[in-house]
Design an enzyme around this catalytic site. Structure first.
Site: not given
Ligand code: GDP
Length: 479
Positions: A93-94, A137, A90
């Site tokens: 990354k994606t 990772h 969260d």
């Molecule tokens: P992952 O689990 O690392 O792949 O994270 P995700 O890309 O799925 O992002 C997790 C949550 O954080 C989602 O609800 C995204 O919309 C939110 N999110 C990701 N990047 C940002 C950002 O730069 N700003 C904000 N406000 N939310 C973000």
């Protein structure tokens, strides 16, 4: 080169009926007077424990064909960096990957359909950067555990409102164990409670010191949501790549790694190859593990057919006779006959040997390997019930290093032993020390399959004692 079954049995000093039984197990139906080809004879003899000279030479021949010659320094050209995105769940990354990929579609390329081939190429200032599409990772270390390291640089994503979390630490340690440099993306700076300074401070604890604080880790504040800082992040990757002087010789037959493979209903077995060196062309004959083929078509990450691809580039390859495996090497062969013969020999060897894949290190064998100069480091992964005991154990074990051997703690963590811990240990030849923790059943299965040594303790000095004894060859074998 062939030999009659009963002569081979004589040479091996066993009864012909015994040999025939073995051959049947290998799927070879023969009688005492049948002739065996050399390859089969070598395989069955090896299986019976005989020292077989031919086998070595077959493998040597393979090595020569596969490795090719060393590249002369003047043949080397700059190549693009290959990047993996890592970080806590969260933290974005994606989202970050999506945002980066969306920046690449310029006016001139509009209309190119994005294909999912497992990696994407993004251009910044005219320089390509290659991103692996599976973040995390776990994927990174799973590839290493299969013997392949394709990543040059890791982007560590840390959410500015959340800071360093357990999987952030795991990602740092997995990258470090692989000697892959880290560029930090401090994400979500658009949020009101974002605190990039806190992230920088927290990261110092793990040896990542920001450049602006006199360290050598590039840290870039970004927002995957608004796109702020993305250009700077791409710029930072190119700077990091330049420091690393990534180079390869493009003017030689290609070799690379399979990063994805799937059975396509219309097209048969297809796989994405990341070219490491050389140039891959349509029409090339190739070998990958136990499969082979001739390149029928090459398709890039934009769904375009291309005639050739050079170093660091991902490309989908059509023309495999069977499905290859992700993590396997991919090499060009002079002709189909040689590709097929090595593929078959490998398949036979695999069938004949009960064990496959690289073996983990065990603490019991460690001293022997140390004497044989096969190792200089004793790598450890430590999992403990609480942070305090993990730290205490890591420090105590670290102190056991001496002139001959270094104890390297690759990762310490709190909580049960996971699959990711086992993969890290396998990929790095490490032993896992558990202190007052349990083990996930999947982790146990993987460890058994891959021969990763896991030692569990309830008393700290017992763990220290065992390691100390392993370093001096005094360890009592554990049965
Ligand atoms: P992952 O689990 O690392 O792949 O994270 P995700 O890309 O799925 O992002 C997790 C949550 O954080 C989602 O609800 C995204 O919309 C939110 N999110 C990701 N990047 C940002 C950002 O730069 N700003 C904000 N406000 N939310 C973000």
């Amino acid at each position: 080169g062939s030999i009659v079954v009963k002569d081979l049995a004589d040479q091996l000093g066993i009864k012909a009926t015994e040999l025939i039984k073995r051959l049947i197990n290998l799927g070879v139906m023969v009688g005492v007077n049948h002739e065996l080809d050399k390859e089969t004879a070598v395989i069955v003899a090896t299986e019976l424990g005989a020292e077989v000279e031919e086998r070595a030479s077959v493998q040597e021949q393979e090595e020569i064909l596969i490795q090719g010659e060393e590249d002369a320094p003047e043949s080397l050209r700059e190549r693009p960096p290959v990047v993996t995105v890592m970080g806590h769940v969260d933290h974005g990354k994606t989202s970050l990957l999506d945002r980066i990929r969306s920046t690449r579609v310029t006016q001139s390329e509009a209309g190119g359909i994005t294909q999912h081939i497992g990696a994407s190429v993004v251009e910044h200032d005219g320089h390509p950067i290659v991103f692996l599409d599976t973040p995390g990772h776990e994927a990174f270390t799973a590839m290493r555990a299969r013997g392949a390291q394709v990543t040059d640089i890791a982007i560590l994503v840390v959410a500015a409102n959340d800071g360093v979390m357990p999987q952030t630490v795991e990602a740092i340690n997995h990258a470090k164990a692989a000697n892959v440099p880290i560029v930090v993306a401090i994400n979500k700076i658009d949020l009101p409670d974002a605190n990039p300074e806190r992230v920088r401070t927290e990261l110092t604890e793990y040896g990542l010191i920001a450049e602006e604080w006199g360290g050598d880790t590039i840290m870039v504040p970004v927002s995957a949501r608004t796109g702020e800082g993305i250009d700077k992040l791409l710029e930072a990757l190119l700077v990091q790549a330049e420091i690393m002087e990534l180079k390869a010789n493009p003017d030689r037959p290609a070799s690379g790694t399979i990063i994805e493979a799937k059975l396509d209903r219309g097209r048969g077995p297809v796989a994405t190859v990341l070219v490491k060196r050389g140039t891959l062309h349509v029409g090339d004959v190739f070998l990958s593990g136990t499969v082979w083929g001739r390149v029928r078509a090459l398709i890039n990450d934009r769904g375009q057919r291309v005639k050739e691809v050079g170093p660091s580039m991902p490309v989908e390859v059509l023309g495999f006779n069977e499905l290859p495996e992700a993590g396997d090497d991919f090499v060009i062969m002079p002709d189909e006959r040689q590709a097929k013969s090595i593929a078959d020999a490998r398949a036979n060897r695999l069938r004949a040997s009960s064990e496959s894949g690289p073996r983990g290190v065990s603490l019991d064998e460690f001293y022997q390997r140390l004497k044989d100069e096969a190792v200089r480091d004793l790598n450890l992964v430590i999992k403990a019930d609480v942070h305090g005991s993990a730290e205490a154990l890591a420090q105590a074990l670290d102190k056991l290093s001496n002139d001959e051997v270094r104890v390297r703690v690759l990762h310490t963590g709190v909580g049960s032993i996971t699959e990711s811990d086992v993969m890290l240990a396998q990929a790095s030849g490490a032993i896992i020390i558990g202190f007052g923790v349990s083990m996930e059943s999947k982790a146990r299965q993987l460890a058994e399959r891959e021969h990763v040594d896991i030692r569990q303790y309830r008393i700290i000095y017992e763990a220290i004692d065992d390691i100390k004894q392993a370093l001096t060859g005094m360890l009592e074998p554990k049965y």
